[in-house]
Design an enzyme around this catalytic site. Structure first.
Site, mmCIF file in Angstrom:
data_model
loop_
_atom_site.group_PDB
_atom_site.id
_atom_site.type_symbol
_atom_site.label_atom_id
_atom_site.label_comp_id
_atom_site.label_asym_id
_atom_site.label_seq_id
_atom_site.Cartn_x
_atom_site.Cartn_y
_atom_site.Cartn_z
ATOM 1 N N GLU A 30 103.915 67.708 -2.390
ATOM 2 C CA GLU A 30 104.294 67.214 -1.183
ATOM 3 C C GLU A 30 103.761 68.255 0.162
ATOM 4 O O GLU A 30 104.366 69.197 0.204
ATOM 5 C CB GLU A 30 105.770 66.835 -0.858
ATOM 6 N N GLU A 71 113.874 67.599 4.925
ATOM 7 C CA GLU A 71 112.320 67.176 4.410
ATOM 8 C C GLU A 71 112.402 66.571 2.668
ATOM 9 O O GLU A 71 111.983 65.771 2.485
ATOM 10 C CB GLU A 71 111.337 68.502 4.362
ATOM 11 N N GLU A 78 111.740 58.202 0.858
ATOM 12 C CA GLU A 78 110.488 57.786 0.792
ATOM 13 C C GLU A 78 109.990 57.227 -0.584
ATOM 14 O O GLU A 78 109.493 56.129 -0.792
ATOM 15 C CB GLU A 78 109.292 58.467 1.364
#
Length: 119
Positions: A30, A71, A78
């Site tokens: 990520e 985050e 997601e």
């Protein structure tokens, strides 16, 4: 045969290993998390050299950690949405947008905390 949950120290060790695997995965895959991790690592180091009270230092460092937590949660949201379906759907968009909004609120909060304490 039913699945047996780990108990005691084995459960704790397994939980820590799973958490470390998640952290490693986020750092390796990520970009947004990796960037925030680097920026916040620098900010935490800076916080130790600032002439501020202990409680102010705690706020500075806590806000950095909170950014990373949000985050990670946003990435988890997601990932689950994408796992369910890659098709465009209003609820999928809403879930992803709300996760992004949580991250934006946390970024703004962190900036405000740092500005108030430093200036």
């Amino acid at each position: 045969m039913a699945f047996e949950k780990k108990k005691g120290i084995k459960r704790l060790i397994s939980s820590i290993n799973n958490s470390l695997a998640g952290l490693a995965d986020a750092l390796l895959t990520e970009d947004a998390f990796r960037q925030l991790f680097i920026i916040n690592s620098v900010l935490v180091i800076i916080a130790f050299f600032l002439d501020v009270t202990k409680i102010e230092r705690l706020f500075l460092i806590s806000s950095c950690f909170l950014l990373l937590v949000v985050e990670l949660l946003n990435t988890a949201i997601e990932t689950v949405v994408d796992r369910v379906s890659l098709d465009l759907h209003p609820l999928s968009k809403r879930a992803k947008d709300l996760g992004g909004a949580a991250q934006l609120v946390t970024v703004v909060m962190t900036i405000i905390i740092w500005l108030i304490i430093i200036f």
